[in-house]
Motif scaffolding. Structure first.
Motif, mmCIF file in Angstrom:
data_model
loop_
_atom_site.group_PDB
_atom_site.id
_atom_site.type_symbol
_atom_site.label_atom_id
_atom_site.label_comp_id
_atom_site.label_asym_id
_atom_site.label_seq_id
_atom_site.Cartn_x
_atom_site.Cartn_y
_atom_site.Cartn_z
ATOM 1 N N PHE A 595 0.757 -1.254 -0.072
ATOM 2 C CA PHE A 595 -0.164 0.020 0.062
ATOM 3 C C PHE A 595 0.817 1.324 -0.007
ATOM 4 O O PHE A 595 0.688 2.330 -0.749
ATOM 5 N N ALA A 596 2.023 1.055 0.737
ATOM 6 C CA ALA A 596 2.836 2.379 0.755
ATOM 7 C C ALA A 596 3.302 2.819 -0.631
ATOM 8 O O ALA A 596 3.739 3.708 -0.947
ATOM 9 N N ILE A 597 3.592 1.775 -1.559
ATOM 10 C CA ILE A 597 3.872 2.049 -2.708
ATOM 11 C C ILE A 597 2.894 2.243 -3.686
ATOM 12 O O ILE A 597 2.772 3.622 -4.202
ATOM 13 N N ALA A 598 1.735 1.691 -3.531
ATOM 14 C CA ALA A 598 0.848 2.016 -4.668
ATOM 15 C C ALA A 598 -0.584 2.663 -4.246
ATOM 16 O O ALA A 598 -1.304 2.843 -5.128
ATOM 17 N N VAL A 599 -0.521 3.099 -3.124
ATOM 18 C CA VAL A 599 -1.979 3.585 -2.781
ATOM 19 C C VAL A 599 -2.452 4.652 -3.749
ATOM 20 O O VAL A 599 -3.592 5.045 -3.663
ATOM 21 N N ALA A 600 -1.543 5.465 -4.136
ATOM 22 C CA ALA A 600 -1.762 6.693 -4.588
ATOM 23 C C ALA A 600 -1.543 6.414 -6.094
ATOM 24 O O ALA A 600 -1.644 7.641 -7.096
ATOM 25 N N TRP A 601 -1.469 5.261 -6.653
ATOM 26 C CA TRP A 601 -1.199 5.265 -8.061
ATOM 27 C C TRP A 601 -2.196 5.597 -8.698
ATOM 28 O O TRP A 601 -3.420 5.150 -8.635
ATOM 29 N N PRO A 602 -1.847 6.214 -10.163
ATOM 30 C CA PRO A 602 -3.380 6.426 -10.917
ATOM 31 C C PRO A 602 -3.546 5.380 -11.723
ATOM 32 O O PRO A 602 -3.018 5.196 -12.893
ATOM 33 N N ILE A 603 -4.396 4.431 -11.190
ATOM 34 C CA ILE A 603 -4.805 3.274 -12.061
ATOM 35 C C ILE A 603 -6.238 3.702 -12.697
ATOM 36 O O ILE A 603 -7.086 4.079 -12.080
ATOM 37 N N THR A 604 -6.372 3.413 -13.909
ATOM 38 C CA THR A 604 -7.287 3.602 -14.377
ATOM 39 C C THR A 604 -8.305 2.597 -14.500
ATOM 40 O O THR A 604 -8.071 1.333 -14.831
ATOM 41 N N ILE A 605 -9.584 2.621 -13.823
ATOM 42 C CA ILE A 605 -10.349 1.389 -13.646
ATOM 43 C C ILE A 605 -11.462 1.356 -14.692
ATOM 44 O O ILE A 605 -11.761 2.396 -15.486
ATOM 45 N N VAL A 606 -11.544 0.020 -15.403
ATOM 46 C CA VAL A 606 -12.245 -0.105 -16.468
ATOM 47 C C VAL A 606 -13.633 0.449 -16.205
ATOM 48 O O VAL A 606 -14.304 0.047 -15.265
ATOM 49 N N GLY A 607 -14.218 1.036 -17.432
ATOM 50 C CA GLY A 607 -15.362 1.640 -17.159
ATOM 51 C C GLY A 607 -15.565 3.072 -16.819
ATOM 52 O O GLY A 607 -16.461 3.893 -17.109
ATOM 53 N N ASP A 608 -14.266 3.569 -15.854
ATOM 54 C CA ASP A 608 -14.284 4.770 -15.737
ATOM 55 C C ASP A 608 -13.757 5.529 -17.031
ATOM 56 O O ASP A 608 -12.486 5.237 -17.324
ATOM 57 N N ALA A 609 -14.142 6.788 -17.285
ATOM 58 C CA ALA A 609 -13.597 7.626 -18.488
ATOM 59 C C ALA A 609 -12.092 8.168 -17.863
ATOM 60 O O ALA A 609 -11.178 8.314 -18.553
ATOM 61 N N ALA A 610 -12.401 8.781 -16.674
ATOM 62 C CA ALA A 610 -11.323 9.791 -16.475
ATOM 63 C C ALA A 610 -9.890 8.981 -15.954
ATOM 64 O O ALA A 610 -10.068 8.062 -15.564
ATOM 65 N N GLU A 611 -8.853 9.857 -15.891
ATOM 66 C CA GLU A 611 -7.761 9.548 -15.556
ATOM 67 C C GLU A 611 -7.269 9.788 -14.022
ATOM 68 O O GLU A 611 -8.081 10.739 -13.642
ATOM 69 N N GLY A 612 -6.191 9.343 -13.505
ATOM 70 C CA GLY A 612 -5.705 10.004 -12.215
ATOM 71 C C GLY A 612 -6.045 8.820 -11.181
ATOM 72 O O GLY A 612 -6.523 7.893 -11.298
ATOM 73 N N SER A 613 -5.526 9.178 -10.072
ATOM 74 C CA SER A 613 -5.425 8.282 -8.954
ATOM 75 C C SER A 613 -6.979 8.205 -8.515
ATOM 76 O O SER A 613 -7.789 9.231 -8.336
ATOM 77 N N PRO A 614 -7.272 6.950 -8.062
ATOM 78 C CA PRO A 614 -8.840 6.674 -7.519
ATOM 79 C C PRO A 614 -8.690 7.372 -6.284
ATOM 80 O O PRO A 614 -9.981 7.969 -5.792
ATOM 81 N N LEU A 615 -7.709 7.387 -5.586
ATOM 82 C CA LEU A 615 -7.678 8.217 -4.151
ATOM 83 C C LEU A 615 -8.140 9.402 -4.184
ATOM 84 O O LEU A 615 -8.872 9.993 -3.582
ATOM 85 N N VAL A 616 -7.359 10.066 -5.130
ATOM 86 C CA VAL A 616 -7.519 11.517 -5.437
ATOM 87 C C VAL A 616 -9.121 11.842 -5.875
ATOM 88 O O VAL A 616 -9.837 12.578 -5.129
ATOM 89 N N HIS A 617 -9.717 10.919 -6.451
ATOM 90 C CA HIS A 617 -10.876 11.297 -6.899
ATOM 91 C C HIS A 617 -11.678 10.953 -5.918
ATOM 92 O O HIS A 617 -12.856 11.701 -5.884
ATOM 93 N N LEU A 618 -11.648 9.906 -5.168
ATOM 94 C CA LEU A 618 -12.462 9.809 -4.066
ATOM 95 C C LEU A 618 -12.586 10.828 -2.997
ATOM 96 O O LEU A 618 -13.650 11.369 -2.770
ATOM 97 N N LEU A 619 -11.247 11.366 -2.866
ATOM 98 C CA LEU A 619 -11.308 12.482 -1.777
ATOM 99 C C LEU A 619 -11.839 13.657 -2.425
ATOM 100 O O LEU A 619 -12.428 14.621 -1.800
ATOM 101 N N ASN A 620 -11.679 13.739 -3.708
ATOM 102 C CA ASN A 620 -12.477 14.932 -4.476
ATOM 103 C C ASN A 620 -13.560 15.087 -4.357
ATOM 104 O O ASN A 620 -14.270 16.166 -4.336
#
Lengths: 812, 204, 114, 610
Positions: A595-620
């Protein structure tokens, strides 16, 4: 699936599970298995259950609201209807749900989209009423938004890891323990029964309280659980009750926290008596008279009403100001708002160990290491930051300035102290203080998402670091880094997971490409700081401090790693006995390092169009109303020079790439310096120490804060106490011979005054003149090289001052 | 993707060499190596001069600096390079101070360098023609400025402008002064460096 | 931004100059060998020279009017010449110091200490 | 009505009946005396506990949601002075009655180690309980005063005979202080009595209010049963008027509820007495001193540490747990409702006294070396919350007579009384357990008890944390309510109030560290430190359970009984304030008012509201 009822149920159950575990272990502790061994299973099971429930909550949240908020331009929003949030009421005690209304539009900046929406999504309601007076209510309730859910997952995940880890770490407590740190008066070491179950009992209570803080739906409940986490921390720090240092540290932690709570109480009173509610969100209440349900505005919507969610002085505060007979109720009410904000922040200062209340956290390392990992790095101390984030809508720009400055001072002071510390846990403790300072700083300069993101990433890598240090301590039975060295070969799992932690905290990464979790959050903070400097040239110095802090962080973290794991063993005896920890201890390390490595990784989840880190988007999704949608900078009313830039400002390409380069180069610089000193041994730290003895002593003694507070507060308090007691004993009898004494004392004071002030002034002036001369003489070292340095330094300072004072006039 | 700009590539090459060896000069503690690194760094700088269209200056850099001054330095090194003086370690504290002050100066300079819009790269690379600047420089020393023709013409047309002349202002006077100065310096250097009668360490 | 495809601007030259200048300054501050300090001075002068040349160049700007013209190159030339002179004198001083004190460590040359 | 007479009389006098019965016990049978006294207290407690089960008004069980007096009875006692045997309970007194019987059981249980004159001890203890209960339920001022003094005597002997080394000094100090309070009270009592005139109430009260005062109960029997409803009330008023005119009855009254109406609705107590101040102003000051000595507040508190230090453990528990509450009870039942004008005038003074007590007590506690003295000073500090909470008269014309914050403060103060009853009794008990073993209380000579007495320490920890005001335990709710309500009254005092939380944590945790934590015991008689007995554990666990219960379920345990009555007190006072603000401008025009109050806009606001 109706989220408005499932989410509170899920999270409420996740919240109460540890309480159940606490009660069971409290009542039946020693009888659970051999010497209470099963207490560990009960507690671990409970927190695992909580984690699973929290995960389900997260999934159902994303199922309903998605990870990504649809992005759109602000312009498209200008003409949009600005109706108040729609409320869906359901029968009695109904939670009100405010829907997220996302206008459809295409985002241009895919990476850093604007999230502007009318009213973020949240669920709030009451479970239980403590007391009710007229229209005033003290309740236990919930306020759930994506931040709550993220925090829940983070806390329960880390707590689960630590519960497993603690089963290994606290193994000694299962049988009788000989405490080598306590020597009795007969010269023997203390022998006592093990307290395995008690440890897990406290741990469970802590988890319950911490989740309560996160879940809390109103200020009163927050305060309740705020105090409860404080007392759990007190129990856990003082776990080794036989050690005087431990119980003193526990007391110190609790009392220093109370100092913060003092301010928090003031803030709460200011809010309570003017707004008449403690609820964060808007709540459906049943009118006792008419029986119909109406929406009662919570703190946030009273402070930021209306469609634009700009900060206004609420009506209640104006009335409160008017009651004091003030002329300018607007301004006076604004003052009240600032006081409320700063007051609440005081509580955060205490809990998050910010300057000037940071002194308790390093001492808190007296507790067992799993406690340090859970309570004093990942969760409880972060609760202050969490609360500051939660309370963000109430902070006026002036209050934010206070937050930024406090955060900045904290991160600097703590980082400098960490350079000289040799106790492995204390280094980490100061690093925690410093990182918390970063988060506060981020909040203060307007970076809500940046601060919250750093909160999450920091929780992972810092608990990882602490657990690694615990593993090391478990192996060598000492905290002193000067007795370690070369342990990499003996305990590879610990060494390399810790390296991951060090890299993450330093914010290592390949610029513009990919990095550890700290790389993303630290970049975001620095970027926001740059944006802040653009609008506040006067406070631009904070950016430099933050950058310097980043370099120092990298330096002392790698210093720690090199001293512990590389080179030759400094203490052969300890080295020979060192061994890798059992699996139950290092498996959690591996989990956390992932988690320390990857928790903020910008992984694009299939089905969602936007890019960027899911963490950031959730916090947003949780960005407080009126904060995310700010256009440009918001200026203060009392101090108009203070401006808080919108977080969008830091997403501008120029600023962001500058921030990346700055963060990267500072981290690299710190790393290289540490490597020069401790890795390659090219430079000798002892030499530096001898060269700057004053500086070293200053840092070694932690800026003399403890001594200062002792002299400034503790001693006077005891003095006052003595005075109060003395008054009681003597005030009745001694009035008469008191008058004679007064005369005597007065003459003595006169004498004293004469010597000290009248004579003293003359002497002092003479000494001063001489001293100034001496001081200047010392500058003339005669060394060519230092003269060269003076020239360079002079240039830098000159330019710096010029940019500070003429920044706005000259620049651009 | 645009094609690679050869000029930029060369610049990056020379700049990297110049900077890297400049840093190497700082980092190494062996004075002999220092001298060598300095030669490379200055040589690469000459390359930068050529790239900037200053061929004469570049040539002078190579001839006078690399060829002359540094030879002088190397002589100095050789004359003094006895055991203990080849590599003298500096204390770590001084390194830290120097690093901190130096990096802040560097930050200051770099932020300034990239701040001014007028210094940003041109939108597209200008055609670079092979030019020889020695004659223009010579003219410039004497006061005949090829690069200021328009201004000179304007001043001729409007005498009021000529008061603080921007046009045909040369460097003849400084040139002369420097020539004499150089002479004096050389004599002085020879005088200073001449062997004394009484040679020997005064203290160990 | 891609450094390889975009043209080079004055900023880049200034950056190189800055690095050399700072390297020289740090060199002056950290070397105990008098010749090391001398080399630091050379680096500093060179860093400045790079800036002069950059400002005089007409290729690095949008228009020729903006450049410093030949002045920059001329000054750079003067600097080179003066650096040579300075090197000669400084070397002479260093040798003299070496002859008198039998050391080249400038930290020993603190006769001017206040 | 007779069921109330029986029930309340039983509750109050059962302990004294028990005491009487004990007098016939043989001198040697110590255990029998103890068990008998314990049984008496238990029966009394069970009686009140039965009353606490919410009822529907038909039985004598407590009826929730009713603000007025319940279980009232009214028997003429000294008719020529209008003194009545007149009792009743409401939401204010009932929780305190329950607290008294509850703590009496525990205190009796804690009295087992007492070996000197056991029979005498038990008799005095039971008499003390009668005194306390009587004072809480009495509704006749004279009766109240008698019970008040009845408490004093057993207490004097209990401290003076069974106390520590300096017991005589402490007993006399306690006696003198309380007597001083009693004198003040009796002066005020008489001043109020001779200025009271029930005929002034005629025309001011509604029939329901007439009924609520129970002034007319005696005339009920003389009225034809056919007359019902309001007519019956008016008939009774007529009869009363006639009796007073004929001299068959006096127009003066000791009826507390009638005095409240007189104070709030008539000008009976408004005549100028001394120094330009009215009768009620002086009465308020005297009564306030009398009650505040009992509370006790700075500067009348110095009897408390000495009395506590010398008193035996169970008496300390009763003293801290119940007797101090009588002061607070007197303030809310007598001072405020009877003298609203003075109370309004002196509100700032009252709150200041409370806040100063808080902070002063906390500071003094910080400096103590005697464990029991520390707990005693913590009582001073904690009871300061009660005075402050009662006094936060924050309703004002400018805020539209918003009384919610005052309600909160007063409810908080009342809750704090209950909670402090639990926590301070618990703390004294915990100290007593130690003192029984090692016979010293020097804080610096303890340490390391956790290893020797784990269960006891665990219980002590909870009790002391309740004293710190930790959420989830009883100390929190009251302190939080009071603290939060003070800001509306005065931000400056609120800041000082909030500051107390630091000191409280400081002295309690520091004491805890010195006594319970650490590696080894540093004082004498180490061999006596045996683990706690079952009796001690039972008492401690009961107190701990109560502390948790009150902290977690404040509404179910206390507020639902208390709030309606407390709110009514506040509402009545605020209603008085409205009337007073409306009258003031007229009085100012007549030139009679000595206080130039700028009440015109306020009066306008009132008329606009009405």
């Amino acid at each position: 699936m109706d989220l408005a009822s499932t989410l509170p149920t899920l999270l409420g159950a996740a919240w109460l599970l540890p309480l159940a575990s606490f009660v069971i272990v409290w009542l039946f502790g020693p009888r659970l298995g051999h010497a209470g061994k099963h207490a560990g299973y009960v507690a671990t099971g409970a927190i695992l259950g909580s984690f699973v429930l929290a995960l389900i909550a997260l999934l159902s949240w994303t199922g309903k609201h998605g990870v990504f908020v649809e992005a759109h331009h602000d312009e498209s929003h200008a003409g949009a209807p600005t109706a108040p949030p729609r409320s869906e009421s359901s029968p009695s005690k109904s939670p009100v749900q405010f829907r997220l209304v996302a206008a459809a539009a295409e985002g241009e900046h895919a990476d850093y989209a604007h999230y502007d929406h009318e009213g973020k999504a949240y669920y709030t309601g009451d479970w239980y009423t403590l007391a009710k007076f007229g229209k005033l209510q003290l309740t236990i309730g919930y306020y759930i938004d994506s931040l709550t859910v993220v925090m829940f997952c983070m806390v329960t995940l880390i707590a689960s890891c630590i519960h497993f880890y603690a089963q290994g770490y606290m193994h000694d407590e299962l049988h009788d323990v000989e405490d080598h740190e306590v020597t009795l008066s007969d010269g023997h070491h203390l022998h006592r029964r093990g307290r395995y179950h008690r440890f897990f009992q406290y741990l469970s209570l802590f988890c319950f309280s911490m989740l309560g803080v996160v879940l809390s739906g109103n200020m009163a409940m927050t305060f309740v659980f705020w105090e409860l986490v404080g007392v759990c921390s007190y129990f856990l720090i003082g776990f080794y009750i036989e050690r005087k240092s431990a119980s003193t540290a526990a007391n110190k932690a609790f009392i220093v926290n109370r100092v913060g709570d003092f301010g928090m109480l003031i803030g709460m009173m200011a809010l309570w008596s003017s707004l008449g509610t403690f609820n964060f969100g808007d709540m459906a209440v049943e009118d006792a008279a008419s029986g119909e349900t109406r929406s009662q505005a919570g703190i946030f919507s009273q402070v930021r009403p209306g469609p634009s969610h700009e900060l206004v002085v609420p009506e209640g505060m104006k009335q409160a100001a008017a009651a004091t007979g003030s002329e300018d109720t607007e301004r006076c009410g604004y003052w009240l708002l600032v006081i409320a904000g700063v007051g609440i922040f005081c509580g955060c200062v205490g809990k998050s160990a910010q300057f000037p209340l940071h002194t308790w956290l390093p001492d808190a390392m007296e507790g067992p290491t799993p406690v340090s990992a859970l309570v004093h790095s990942a969760t409880m101390v972060a609760a202050g930051v969490y609360l500051a984030g939660r309370f963000y809508p109430v902070f006026a720009p002036e209050a934010l300035l206070v937050i930024a400055v406090i955060g900045c001072i904290t991160l600097f002071i703590a980082a400098t102290i960490a350079i000289t510390a040799v106790d492995i846990k204390r280094v980490l403790a100061y690093s925690t203080v410093s990182q918390l300072g970063y988060m506060m700083f981020a909040l203060g300069v307007g970076g809500w998402v940046a601060g919250m993101m750093h909160l999450v990433t920091h929780a992972f890598f810092k608990s990882l670091l602490f657990m690694c240090s615990g593993s090391v301590i478990h192996a060598v039975h000492t905290n002193d880094m000067t007795k370690m060295g070369g342990l990499r070969k003996k305990m590879p799992w610990t060494a390399y997971t810790m390296l991951v932690g060090c890299l993450a905290i330093a914010g290592a990464g390949i610029p513009f490409l990919v990095g550890f979790s700290g790389y993303y959050s630290k970049d975001a903070i620095i970027a926001q700081a740059i944006a802040y400097k653009e609008v506040n040239p006067l406070w631009g110095v904070t950016l430099f401090v933050a950058a310097g802090g980043a370099a120092t962080t990298a330096f002392y973290m790698f210093r720690l790693w090199y001293m512990t794991f590389s080179g030759q063993p400094r203490d052969a005896h300890k080295y020979d006995h060192a061994h890798e920890s059992p699996k139950v201890m290092y498996y959690p390390l591996v989990v956390l390092s992932v988690f320390a490595i990857a928790v903020a990784w910008p992984i694009t989840i299939v089905g969602d169009a936007a890019e960027g880190s899911p963490l950031v988007h959730l916090l947003n999704q949780a960005v407080p109303d009126g904060v995310g949608s700010m256009e440009g900078a918001v200026r203060g009313t009392l101090a108009a020079s203070v401006a808080i830039p919108s977080e969008h400002a830091s997403h501008v390409d120029a600023i962001h790439s500058a921030a990346t380069m700055l963060a990267f180069s500072t981290a690299l610089g710190g790393f290289l310096l540490a490597t020069l000193f401790y890795g390659w041994k090219y430079l000798d730290p002892a030499e530096v120490r001898n060269q700057f003895p004053q500086v070293y002593r200053f840092l070694w003694n932690k800026w003399w804060f403890d001594e200062l507070y002792d002299a400034l507060f503790v001693k006077p308090a005891h003095l006052l106490a003595a005075v109060a007691a003395w008054l009681d004993k003597n005030v009745l009898d001694r009035i008469i011979d008191g008058s004679a004494k007064v005369t005597l004392v007065a003459s003595r004071y006169d004498d004293w005054f004469d010597r000290l002030f009248v004579d003293g002034l003359v002497n002092w002036f003479g000494r001063w003149t001489y001293g100034v001369g001496l001081a200047f003489r010392r500058l003339q070292t005669g060394s060519v090289r230092q003269y060269a340095m003076f020239v360079v330094l002079g240039t830098v300072v000159l330019f710096f001052l010029l940019s500070l004072f003429l920044g706005t006039a000259v620049g651009r | 993707m645009d094609s690679i700009n050869v000029h930029s590539l060369l610049f990056l090459l020379f700049a990297a060499v110049a900077c890297a060896f400049a840093v190497a000069v700082v980092v190494t503690s062996n004075v002999v190596r220092m001298a060598f690194y300095l030669v490379v760094s200055l040589g690469a700088t000459a390359g930068l001069y050529f790239l900037a269209g200053a061929d004469f200056v570049g040539a002078m850099q190579l001839m006078i600096y690399v060829g002359g001054t540094l030879v002088l330095l190397v002589f100095g090194v050789m004359l003094t390079a006895q055991g203990p003086f080849i590599s003298m370690r500096t204390r770590a504290g001084e390194w830290i101070i120097a690093a901190v002050v130096g990096s802040s100066l560097l930050g200051l300079l770099l932020s300034t360098a990239f701040r001014v819009d007028a210094w940003k790269p041109p939108a597209e690379a200008r055609e670079q023609t092979a030019s020889v600047t020695s004659s223009r420089l010579g003219g410039g020393l004497l006061g005949y400025r090829v690069d200021r023709m328009e201004q000179a013409a304007a001043e001729q047309a409007d005498p009021t402008l000529a008061k603080n002349s921007q046009g045909m202002s040369g460097y003849l006077m400084p040139f002369e002064v420097i020539s004499v100065h150089l002479l004096v310096v050389l004599i002085a250097a020879a005088y200073l460096a001449r062997p004394k009668k009484r040679v020997g360490p005064r203290e160990a | 931004m891609n450094l390889l495809t975009e043209p080079i601007g004055i900023s880049h030259y200034l950056a190189v100059g800055a690095v050399m200048f700072v390297a020289g300054a740090v060199c002056m501050a950290t070397k105990r060998n008098a010749l090391g300090i001398l080399m630091g001075i050379e680096l500093v002068l060179n860093g400045a020279n790079v800036n002069f040349v950059a400002f005089s160049s007409e290729y690095l700007r949008s228009g020729p009017r903006a450049s410093l013209g030949l002045d920059g190159q001329l000054i750079a030339l003067f600097v080179i010449v003066l650096a040579a002179a300075e090197a000669a004198v400084a070397l002479a001083i260093a040798l003299n110091f070496y002859n008198n004190h039998a050391t080249i460590d400038v930290d020993r040359a603190d006769d001017l200490k206040g | 009505m007779s069921s109330a007479l029986v029930l309340l009389s039983l509750v109050v006098f059962l302990p004294s009946v028990g005491a009487l019965a004990l007098a016939f016990f043989p001198r040697k049978s110590e255990d029998a005396s103890r068990w008998f006294a314990l049984a008496t207290t238990v029966v009394t407690f069970l009686l009140t506990a039965w009353m606490a089960i919410p009822g529907d008004g038909k039985s004598a069980q407590f009826q929730l949601g009713v603000a007025e007096m319940q279980n009232v009875f009214n028997v003429s006692w000294l008719p020529s002075f209008g003194v009545q045997y007149y009792m009743g309970v409401d939401g204010i007194s009932f929780p305190l009655v329950l607290l008294t019987t509850f703590l009496s059981v525990l205190a009796m249980g804690a009295a087992w180690p007492i070996a000197k004159h056991v029979k005498g001890y038990c008799i005095l203890f039971l008499l003390l309980e009668t005194g306390m209960l009587g004072a809480f339920v009495a509704l006749d001022f004279f009766l109240f005063f008698i019970f008040w003094e009845v408490m004093l005597l057993p207490m004097y002997f209990l401290i003076g005979i069974w106390g520590g080394p300096r017991r005589e000094y402490a007993a006399i100090k306690f006696f003198l202080y309380t007597m001083l309070g009693g004198v003040c009270m009796v002066v005020a009592l008489l001043a109020l009595y001779f200025n009271s005139d029930v005929t002034k109430l005629i025309g001011k009260l509604s029939p329901a209010e007439w009924r609520a005062t129970h002034l007319l109960d005696a005339y009920d029997s003389r009225i034809d049963a056919a007359v019902t409803g309001d007519a019956r009330t008016f008939k009774a008023v007529e009869l009363m008027q006639a009796d007073i005119a004929s001299g068959a009855a006096t127009e003066h009254t000791f009826n507390i509820l009638a005095m409240q109406q007189l104070g709030q609705k008539t000008d009976a107590f408004d005549a100028v007495l001394l120094g330009g101040k009215s009768i009620q102003w002086w009465a308020f000051v005297l009564l306030f001193i009398g009650f505040v000595i009992k509370v006790p507040s700075v500067p009348f508190h110095t009897w408390l540490p000495d009395a506590h230090v010398e008193a035996p453990t169970p008496i300390s528990m009763i003293l801290a747990g119940v007797l101090l509450k009588l002061g607070g009870y007197g303030l809310i039942r007598i001072c405020y409702p009877i003298c609203p004008d003075a109370a309004h005038d002196l509100a700032y003074f009252v709150v200041t006294i409370g806040v100063v007590s808080m902070i002063y007590g906390a500071f003094a506690a910080l400096n103590q070396k005697d464990f029991k003295r520390l707990v005693a000073y913590s009582s001073v500090s904690h009871m300061g919350y009660v005075v402050a909470g009662l006094g936060v008269w924050s309703a004002a014309a400018a805020t539209g007579y918003d009384a919610d914050y005052w309600k909160m403060g007063m409810n908080g103060a009342m809750f704090q009384m209950i909670a402090h009853g639990i926590s301070s009794a618990g703390m004294f008990f915990m100290v007593g357990v130690l003192y029984d073993r090692v016979h010293h209380r020097n804080l610096n000579e303890f340490g390391g008890l956790f290893a020797k007495m784990p269960v006891y320490c665990c219980l002590a920890w909870v009790i002391f944390l309740a004293g710190v005001g930790l959420p989830g335990l009883c100390g929190f709710i009251g302190e939080a309510c009071v603290t939060l309500s003070v800001w509306k009254f005065s931000p400056v005092l609120a800041v000082v109030t909030a500051f107390t939380v630091i000191l409280t944590a400081g002295y309690i945790l520091w004491a805890f560290q010195r006594v319970y934590l650490g590696a080894e015991y540093k004082g004498p008689h180490e061999e006596a430190l045996v683990p706690s007995t079952w009796r001690e554990r039972a008492i401690g666990a009961t107190l701990v359970a109560a502390a948790i219960l009150f902290g977690v379920l404040p509404y179910q345990t206390v507020f639902r009984y208390m709030t309606p009555s407390v709110d009514k007190v506040v509402a009545d006072l605020v209603a008085w304030q409205r009337r007073d603000d409306a009258v003031a401008p007229a009085a100012a025009m007549a030139g009679a008012s000595t206080e130039p109050e700028a009440a015109t806009p306020a009066a306008n606001a009132v008329s606009a509201n009405e």
